[in-house]
Design an enzyme around this catalytic site. Structure first.
Site, PDB file in Angstrom:
ATOM      1  N   CYS A 259      29.228  -8.010  -8.020  1.00  0.00           N
ATOM      2  CA  CYS A 259      29.773  -8.012  -9.363  1.00  0.00           C
ATOM      3  C   CYS A 259      30.929  -9.011  -9.286  1.00  0.00           C
ATOM      4  CB  CYS A 259      30.221  -6.581  -9.636  1.00  0.00           C
ATOM      5  SG  CYS A 259      31.139  -6.330 -11.093  1.00  0.00           S
TER       6      CYS A 259
ATOM      7  N   LYS B 245     -17.777   3.046  -3.460  1.00  0.00           N
ATOM      8  CA  LYS B 245     -16.573   2.800  -2.646  1.00  0.00           C
ATOM      9  C   LYS B 245     -15.970   4.090  -2.111  1.00  0.00           C
ATOM     10  CE  LYS B 245     -15.831  -1.554  -4.982  1.00  0.00           C
ATOM     11  NZ  LYS B 245     -14.934  -2.666  -5.190  1.00  0.00           N
TER      12      LYS B 245
HETATM   13  O1  C5P Z   1     -15.184  -4.200  -7.531  1.00  0.00           O
HETATM   14  P1  C5P Z   1     -13.947  -4.400  -8.297  1.00  0.00           P
HETATM   15  O2  C5P Z   1     -13.162  -5.597  -7.886  1.00  0.00           O
HETATM   16  O3  C5P Z   1     -14.100  -4.345  -9.783  1.00  0.00           O
HETATM   17  O4  C5P Z   1     -13.112  -3.095  -7.941  1.00  0.00           O
HETATM   18  C1  C5P Z   1     -11.835  -2.923  -8.389  1.00  0.00           C
HETATM   19  C2  C5P Z   1     -11.119  -2.049  -7.400  1.00  0.00           C
HETATM   20  O5  C5P Z   1     -11.359  -2.502  -6.092  1.00  0.00           O
HETATM   21  C3  C5P Z   1      -9.630  -2.087  -7.582  1.00  0.00           C
HETATM   22  O6  C5P Z   1      -9.119  -0.853  -7.137  1.00  0.00           O
HETATM   23  C4  C5P Z   1      -9.222  -3.211  -6.645  1.00  0.00           C
HETATM   24  O7  C5P Z   1      -7.877  -3.086  -6.249  1.00  0.00           O
HETATM   25  C5  C5P Z   1     -10.181  -3.009  -5.498  1.00  0.00           C
HETATM   26  N1  C5P Z   1     -10.585  -4.220  -4.787  1.00  0.00           N
HETATM   27  C6  C5P Z   1     -10.246  -4.333  -3.477  1.00  0.00           C
HETATM   28  N2  C5P Z   1     -10.634  -5.439  -2.749  1.00  0.00           N
HETATM   29  C7  C5P Z   1     -11.349  -6.416  -3.331  1.00  0.00           C
HETATM   30  C8  C5P Z   1     -11.725  -6.295  -4.674  1.00  0.00           C
HETATM   31  C9  C5P Z   1     -11.319  -5.189  -5.381  1.00  0.00           C
HETATM   32  O8  C5P Z   1      -9.561  -3.452  -2.958  1.00  0.00           O
HETATM   33  N3  C5P Z   1     -11.700  -7.462  -2.621  1.00  0.00           N
END
Ligand code: C5P
Length: 389
Positions: free
Chosen positions: A142, A330
């Site tokens: 500050c 996933k």
């Molecule tokens: O398959 P998509 O990209 O649409 O999936 C989205 C989700 O997958 C999000 O949670 C994103 O952070 C994750 N993602 C990831 N690694 C990637 C692509 C997407 O973790 N290469």
């Protein structure tokens, strides 16, 4: 963001800091719905008039001596900032202060001549010995013509730490890893492939989780949205999808929850050119791309016990079908889908409209809300679902 309704905070403003800290701090606290009482030390009262504090807080100002005489009770949190050596000493010696039950946060202000690591360590020891919490200054100062650079935590940091102190603590002790922001995939020293994510949704999740007592590891790409200054948020900056993959896989193991919210680039240039790629005479230019590692999929299928896993899906069509398929493929516990083509939902806006798909088939549609409110609802569901597994 009205989160402080019904709660009372006492702010003790000391010395010259009253000129630079008190107004922004009181306004941010009042804006969240908190009732703020302001107490000015004698040195602060010399610098500002009698109506300064009551105009800001909406309540009569208390003197520091009055606190000593009448006791310091009835508050949900007490913040003393900037706190001079003299005030800290007086607090330590006063029976009124030693009987305080609520969290007491102390943000010392150090003049340039006193500002060194030993002084901060000593203050930390004195403050923690009484069960109070030190708010250390980061790089913030500050600056005043008469004093030079008073080293003190910023008003923003003090506000954030107050919200942590009065938070509901239902994520206390939980470690949450959050990915956010875009990634940048370099083609040469000046060009890269990226996307429109600002990182704001993941930052809102990190902030709300920290306010609720969690420790957050925030793995973020090059973002345009600022990270809140909260001790419980540890930023891990990365650049490319591959960097984000490595950081996440290295760190995720010792977290109970992983919320992967980043807009990770799906493709990256096959080759990186060390020198700037020159333009040619052709009318078109082809940049060959390859797939990046899928972080969500890798965490979903990691061997051994994995954290409770939340994914995000930014969709522009067939939102429900795509989200259900992603949740399964996933191996997530929850998937939050938003239609990025809808106004007020998705990139670079303050609001979002999310549909949450839960393991087991349940679907919960949330209304359009601020990203902070969406974050709160997602965290509520994480808590609810974690206790089921
Ligand atoms: O398959 P998509 O990209 O649409 O999936 C989205 C989700 O997958 C999000 O949670 C994103 O952070 C994750 N993602 C990831 N690694 C990637 C692509 C997407 O973790 N290469």
């Amino acid at each position: 963001m009205v989160r402080g309704i019904g709660l009372k905070v006492l702010l003790v403003a000391d010395g010259a800091g009253v000129l630079c800290h008190t107004a922004p701090l009181v306004t941010s606290l009042v804006r969240t719905g908190l009732s703020v009482r302001l107490s000015l030390t004698a040195s602060a009262q010399i610098l500002v008039g009698p109506y300064y504090g009551s105009m800001l807080s909406g309540h009569p100002v208390l003197s520091f001596e009055e606190l000593d005489e009448n006791g310091v009770s009835g508050y949900d949190a007490i913040l003393v900032v900037p706190a001079s050596d003299k005030t800290i000493k007086e607090m330590c010696e006063s029976p009124a202060w030693n009987g305080v039950r609520c969290p007491v946060l102390v943000g010392p202000g150090l003049l340039p001549k006193d500002d060194n690591a030993d002084a901060w360590d000593e203050l930390d020891a004195t403050i923690s010995a009484r069960g109070w919490k030190l708010i250390p200054a980061g790089i913030e100062t500050c600056t005043m013509g008469a004093l030079g650079e008073l080293r003190v935590a910023s008003a923003e940091r003090c506000f954030e730490e107050t919200m942590v102190a009065i938070g509901k603590n239902d994520l206390k002790g939980k470690r949450i890893l959050i990915t956010t922001g875009p990634t940048a995939e370099d083609a040469d020293p000046v060009r890269f492939v990226t996307n429109r994510s600002t990182g704001r949704m993941g930052v809102a999740l990190a902030r709300m989780a920290a306010w609720r007592g969690a420790f957050v590891t925030l793995v973020h790409g090059p973002m345009s949205w600022p990270i809140p200054q909260i001790n419980a948020i540890r930023p891990v900056p990365v650049r490319s999808a591959n960097d984000m993959y490595k950081a996440t896989m290295e760190l995720v193991q010792d977290h109970q929850v992983a919320i992967l919210c980043a807009a990770v680039a799906d493709y990256t240039p096959v080759e990186y050119s060390d020198i700037k790629i020159k333009k040619g005479h052709d009318a078109t230019f082809a940049l060959l791309l390859k797939r990046t590692p899928d972080i969500l999929d890798a965490v979903g299928h990691m061997p051994g016990k994995r954290p409770f896993l939340v994914g995000f899906a930014a969709e522009s069509d067939h939102v429900h079908a795509n989200a259900q398929a992603k949740l399964q493929a996933k191996n997530c516990d929850m998937l939050c889908a938003n239609d990025v083509t809808k106004p007020g939902s998705g990139f670079a806006v303050g609001t979002n409209q999310v549909t949450v798909f839960l393991r087991g088939g349940e679907v919960r549609e949330l209304p359009q809300m601020s990203k902070e409110d969406v974050a709160e609802k997602i965290l509520d569901m994480v808590i609810e679902r974690m206790s089921l597994i």
